[in-house]
Write an enzyme that holds these catalytic residues in place. Sequence first.
Site, mmCIF file in Angstrom:
data_model
loop_
_atom_site.group_PDB
_atom_site.id
_atom_site.type_symbol
_atom_site.label_atom_id
_atom_site.label_comp_id
_atom_site.label_asym_id
_atom_site.label_seq_id
_atom_site.Cartn_x
_atom_site.Cartn_y
_atom_site.Cartn_z
ATOM 1 N N GLY A 5 5.620 -20.266 -2.884
ATOM 2 C CA GLY A 5 6.816 -20.352 -3.751
ATOM 3 C C GLY A 5 7.841 -21.592 -3.242
ATOM 4 O O GLY A 5 8.244 -22.239 -3.994
ATOM 5 N N ARG A 50 15.178 -13.752 3.579
ATOM 6 C CA ARG A 50 14.173 -14.935 3.466
ATOM 7 C C ARG A 50 15.056 -15.958 2.648
ATOM 8 O O ARG A 50 15.038 -17.054 2.777
ATOM 9 C CB ARG A 50 13.145 -14.453 2.681
ATOM 10 C CG ARG A 50 11.742 -15.261 3.084
ATOM 11 C CD ARG A 50 10.578 -14.571 2.547
ATOM 12 N NE ARG A 50 9.399 -14.819 3.285
ATOM 13 C CZ ARG A 50 8.202 -15.085 3.174
ATOM 14 N NH1 ARG A 50 7.870 -14.214 1.822
ATOM 15 N NH2 ARG A 50 7.339 -15.338 4.093
ATOM 16 N N PRO A 56 -1.609 -8.974 -2.069
ATOM 17 C CA PRO A 56 -2.525 -8.407 -0.827
ATOM 18 C C PRO A 56 -3.481 -7.344 -1.513
ATOM 19 O O PRO A 56 -3.456 -7.139 -2.559
ATOM 20 C CB PRO A 56 -1.539 -7.724 -0.064
ATOM 21 C CG PRO A 56 -0.393 -7.140 -0.986
ATOM 22 C CD PRO A 56 -0.204 -8.211 -1.994
ATOM 23 N N PHE A 111 -3.604 -24.686 -4.798
ATOM 24 C CA PHE A 111 -4.831 -24.861 -3.685
ATOM 25 C C PHE A 111 -4.215 -25.382 -2.371
ATOM 26 O O PHE A 111 -5.106 -25.915 -1.661
ATOM 27 C CB PHE A 111 -5.602 -26.011 -4.495
ATOM 28 C CG PHE A 111 -6.454 -25.218 -5.424
ATOM 29 C CD1 PHE A 111 -7.421 -24.474 -5.403
ATOM 30 C CD2 PHE A 111 -5.955 -25.760 -6.563
ATOM 31 C CE1 PHE A 111 -8.154 -23.921 -6.568
ATOM 32 C CE2 PHE A 111 -6.673 -25.131 -8.036
ATOM 33 C CZ PHE A 111 -7.681 -24.425 -7.941
ATOM 34 N N CYS A 125 -5.451 -15.362 2.758
ATOM 35 C CA CYS A 125 -6.196 -15.523 1.254
ATOM 36 C C CYS A 125 -7.583 -15.213 1.505
ATOM 37 O O CYS A 125 -8.007 -14.594 0.523
ATOM 38 C CB CYS A 125 -5.770 -16.571 0.651
ATOM 39 S SG CYS A 125 -4.056 -16.517 0.230
ATOM 40 N N LYS A 148 -9.041 -11.616 1.569
ATOM 41 C CA LYS A 148 -8.277 -10.717 0.267
ATOM 42 C C LYS A 148 -9.291 -11.362 -0.901
ATOM 43 O O LYS A 148 -9.366 -10.538 -1.671
ATOM 44 C CB LYS A 148 -6.927 -10.785 0.396
ATOM 45 C CG LYS A 148 -6.384 -11.438 -0.811
ATOM 46 C CD LYS A 148 -4.750 -11.293 -0.774
ATOM 47 C CE LYS A 148 -4.041 -12.822 -1.508
ATOM 48 N NZ LYS A 148 -4.415 -13.424 -2.594
HETATM 49 P P1 NAD Z 1 4.472 -14.416 0.667
HETATM 50 O O1 NAD Z 1 4.286 -12.981 1.088
HETATM 51 O O2 NAD Z 1 4.577 -15.199 1.614
HETATM 52 O O3 NAD Z 1 5.708 -14.608 -0.626
HETATM 53 C C1 NAD Z 1 5.774 -13.744 -1.704
HETATM 54 C C2 NAD Z 1 7.092 -13.348 -1.932
HETATM 55 O O4 NAD Z 1 7.411 -12.769 -3.160
HETATM 56 C C3 NAD Z 1 7.887 -12.557 -0.746
HETATM 57 O O5 NAD Z 1 9.036 -13.305 -0.113
HETATM 58 C C4 NAD Z 1 8.343 -11.312 -1.639
HETATM 59 O O6 NAD Z 1 9.574 -10.777 -1.258
HETATM 60 C C5 NAD Z 1 8.557 -11.829 -3.093
HETATM 61 N N1 NAD Z 1 8.523 -10.827 -4.058
HETATM 62 C C6 NAD Z 1 7.624 -9.895 -4.216
HETATM 63 N N2 NAD Z 1 7.876 -9.282 -5.411
HETATM 64 C C7 NAD Z 1 8.952 -9.766 -5.775
HETATM 65 C C8 NAD Z 1 9.707 -9.727 -7.050
HETATM 66 N N3 NAD Z 1 9.488 -8.599 -8.055
HETATM 67 N N4 NAD Z 1 10.875 -10.105 -7.264
HETATM 68 C C9 NAD Z 1 11.143 -11.206 -6.379
HETATM 69 N N5 NAD Z 1 10.440 -11.599 -5.365
HETATM 70 C C10 NAD Z 1 9.406 -10.796 -5.078
HETATM 71 O O7 NAD Z 1 3.109 -14.773 -0.131
HETATM 72 P P2 NAD Z 1 2.531 -16.210 -0.426
HETATM 73 O O8 NAD Z 1 1.755 -16.841 0.848
HETATM 74 O O9 NAD Z 1 3.542 -17.240 -0.738
HETATM 75 O O10 NAD Z 1 1.524 -16.007 -1.338
HETATM 76 C C11 NAD Z 1 1.826 -15.844 -2.691
HETATM 77 C C12 NAD Z 1 0.601 -15.963 -3.608
HETATM 78 O O11 NAD Z 1 0.031 -17.274 -3.735
HETATM 79 C C13 NAD Z 1 -0.579 -15.113 -3.355
HETATM 80 O O12 NAD Z 1 -0.987 -14.632 -4.435
HETATM 81 C C14 NAD Z 1 -1.517 -15.764 -2.641
HETATM 82 O O13 NAD Z 1 -2.688 -15.408 -2.726
HETATM 83 C C15 NAD Z 1 -1.194 -17.154 -3.254
HETATM 84 N N6 NAD Z 1 -1.672 -18.225 -2.174
HETATM 85 C C16 NAD Z 1 -1.116 -18.427 -1.111
HETATM 86 C C17 NAD Z 1 -1.523 -19.661 -0.408
HETATM 87 C C18 NAD Z 1 -1.147 -19.808 1.109
HETATM 88 O O14 NAD Z 1 -1.288 -20.562 1.704
HETATM 89 N N7 NAD Z 1 -0.271 -18.932 1.738
HETATM 90 C C19 NAD Z 1 -2.187 -20.511 -0.915
HETATM 91 C C20 NAD Z 1 -2.637 -20.549 -2.360
HETATM 92 C C21 NAD Z 1 -2.352 -19.444 -2.866
HETATM 93 C C1 UGA Z 2 -6.969 -21.868 2.353
HETATM 94 C C2 UGA Z 2 -7.699 -23.116 1.236
HETATM 95 O O1 UGA Z 2 -8.006 -24.024 2.218
HETATM 96 C C3 UGA Z 2 -6.371 -23.308 0.319
HETATM 97 O O2 UGA Z 2 -7.043 -24.131 -0.580
HETATM 98 C C4 UGA Z 2 -6.030 -22.158 -0.674
HETATM 99 O O3 UGA Z 2 -5.020 -22.533 -1.219
HETATM 100 C C5 UGA Z 2 -5.513 -21.255 0.507
HETATM 101 O O4 UGA Z 2 -6.586 -20.879 1.519
HETATM 102 C C6 UGA Z 2 -5.083 -19.896 -0.319
HETATM 103 O O5 UGA Z 2 -5.246 -19.588 -1.270
HETATM 104 O O6 UGA Z 2 -4.520 -19.195 0.397
HETATM 105 P P1 UGA Z 2 -5.355 -21.823 4.480
HETATM 106 O O7 UGA Z 2 -5.609 -20.378 4.270
HETATM 107 O O8 UGA Z 2 -3.867 -22.013 4.328
HETATM 108 O O9 UGA Z 2 -5.789 -22.426 2.984
HETATM 109 O O10 UGA Z 2 -5.992 -22.580 5.581
HETATM 110 P P2 UGA Z 2 -7.466 -23.311 5.901
HETATM 111 O O11 UGA Z 2 -7.150 -24.710 6.429
HETATM 112 O O12 UGA Z 2 -8.296 -23.171 4.519
HETATM 113 O O13 UGA Z 2 -7.954 -22.459 6.811
HETATM 114 C C7 UGA Z 2 -8.384 -20.987 6.779
HETATM 115 C C8 UGA Z 2 -8.955 -20.439 7.970
HETATM 116 O O14 UGA Z 2 -10.137 -21.105 8.221
HETATM 117 C C9 UGA Z 2 -8.116 -20.883 9.479
HETATM 118 O O15 UGA Z 2 -8.249 -19.891 10.090
HETATM 119 C C10 UGA Z 2 -8.807 -22.036 9.967
HETATM 120 O O16 UGA Z 2 -8.657 -22.081 11.214
HETATM 121 C C11 UGA Z 2 -10.308 -21.841 9.417
HETATM 122 N N1 UGA Z 2 -11.185 -22.993 9.466
HETATM 123 C C12 UGA Z 2 -10.977 -23.892 8.631
HETATM 124 C C13 UGA Z 2 -12.405 -23.164 10.345
HETATM 125 O O17 UGA Z 2 -12.717 -22.156 11.012
HETATM 126 N N2 UGA Z 2 -13.200 -24.101 10.187
HETATM 127 C C14 UGA Z 2 -13.054 -25.016 9.430
HETATM 128 O O18 UGA Z 2 -13.759 -25.958 9.502
HETATM 129 C C15 UGA Z 2 -11.809 -25.047 8.469
#
Ligand code: NAD
Ligand code: UGA
Length: 483
Positions: free
Chosen positions: A18, A43, A97, A170, A280, A283
């Site tokens: 976000g 946060r 999660p 992504f 991710c 999960k």
């Molecule tokens: P995060 O835990 O860092 O952030 C989520 C936030 O939502 C928290 O700060 C929490 O307090 C807040 N929240 C929860 N319920 C709420 C509510 N009802 N009202 C207001 N705030 C609320 O999670 P994230 O890493 O940002 O991931 C969010 C989503 O995006 C997940 O579904 C994840 O799978 C997806 N995603 C994550 C990544 C990544 O790189 N982290 C990349 C692509 C997609």
């Molecule tokens: C991954 C995807 O790359 C994103 O496209 C997606 O949006 C995101 O998950 C998500 O849905 O949360 P992220 O987990 O942030 O992104 O980072 P990556 O670069 O994909 O690495 C994931 C894990 O794989 C790390 O532990 C990294 O060290 C490992 N990795 C990656 C390897 O061990 N080998 C590789 O060649 C690449």
Amino acid sequence: MTLSSVRSICCIGAGYVGGPTMAVIADRCPDLHVTVVDLNEQRIAAWNDSDLSKLPVYEPGLDAVVERARGRNLSFSTAVDEAIAAADMVFISVNTPTKTKGLGAGQASDLRWVEACARQVAKVATAHTIVVEKSTLPVRTAQAIKEILASAQGEGSDGRTFSVLSNPEFLAEGTAISDLEGPDRVLIGGEDAAAIDALAAVYAHWVPQEKILRTNLWSSELSKLTANAFLAQRISSINSIAAFCEATGADVREVARAIGTDSRIGPKFLQAGPGFGGSCFQKDILNLVYLCRHFGLPEVADYWESVVTLNTWQQHRISRLVVQKLFGTVTGKRLAVLGFAFKADTNDTREAPAIRICRDLLEEGAQLAIHDPKVETDQIARDLHLEASAVPDPNAGPSRAALSGEGTWWKTDDVASTVSGADAVLILTEWKQYRQLDWQALAPLLRQPAWIFDARSVVDPAAVATAGLQLWRVGDGGDPITR
Ligand code: NAD
Ligand code: UGA
């Protein structure tokens, strides 16, 4: 809803997705007002901190984007209802999660936060509101969101209406800003053409039209799970071959180069390592596994589950290997751990390989000195379920804990103090600074005979050998004849 009517965006969830996503939207769309809301006051306070080094998410380039947009058309707030009411587009970007109890525990996604958001939007939205799924969600979640929102439409609802879109994210951590500024594609799934156009118009401020893909809702939701499953599968595949290389004298870097030059395979995501971490991959695959079983496809579920099984095995394999090379015991021995984050350039430790490896070694009674340039001590304590010990006096003998075989750990500020007195150095995150270590200078600080366990292939093997240190490198079989 017409294109020009999106003026105000609210994003629920100020996390790793976000925060950066909305910061880039605000930066690239000065005509839009973007409010990121979260229930977590700490946060939000950190997002509002005038000291940009205190932002709650560490991402290269994020501070500059926030500095440009914050206070102009980007704000961070805990006033969730007000922001939803004022918005014509609401992104749901909350955590999803794996469930820890109840039906589907250990596999299904916990959707309680997503449902709470949908109910909140249903309660306080005004006029027409486009609700955008930004979180990664099980396929068909949009149906549940639509039903919750539908209950708020109709008689007595002051003419409120809703459209639901899926717009998965992504970005990868560590490269979030460049991924957001130059995405391979933006995916929008939905049924309402006007709503899809409205969201596409937001991205069109900086993303070329041909990169904005439109699909139905379910394809969009499933594409996100599938993309992560395919990426993680490549890592488990190369890690399985790394273990085979070690057994046969091949070198996984050479194998990766050889196969990666085949344009059908491609060179990316072929880096062997300590297994994938991050919030991710595991999960999302487990969620896919759960859904496949639910829809009566056990063979498909088993296929994807093996990607996670191999990953867990790789992490335990590394800790076992450390114990074996150190004469079968690490009890009371000092080990230096370089890197705790799940990858470089992030402070995120969710599912970091370092967690499982360190826990295994603590279980064996090791004394771990842990270094990471961005991860806080408190976070490591939470991940290891163990408070940090005091930093031991280098001149004192073994501590009582060490003598009793209890595993302990402490956080260090620099590499030299981390490796001092250690029998081995484990490199678990590929931070740039670990690529440039002066092994000649570090070697005398270690207790000999000492080992370097390079799970990320960042060291120069010749430099380690010249410094008189023994090296294990992931996927490096050495020469099977002379081994
Ligand atoms: P995060 O835990 O860092 O952030 C989520 C936030 O939502 C928290 O700060 C929490 O307090 C807040 N929240 C929860 N319920 C709420 C509510 N009802 N009202 C207001 N705030 C609320 O999670 P994230 O890493 O940002 O991931 C969010 C989503 O995006 C997940 O579904 C994840 O799978 C997806 N995603 C994550 C990544 C990544 O790189 N982290 C990349 C692509 C997609
Ligand atoms: C991954 C995807 O790359 C994103 O496209 C997606 O949006 C995101 O998950 C998500 O849905 O949360 P992220 O987990 O942030 O992104 O980072 P990556 O670069 O994909 O690495 C994931 C894990 O794989 C790390 O532990 C990294 O060290 C490992 N990795 C990656 C390897 O061990 N080998 C590789 O060649 C690449």
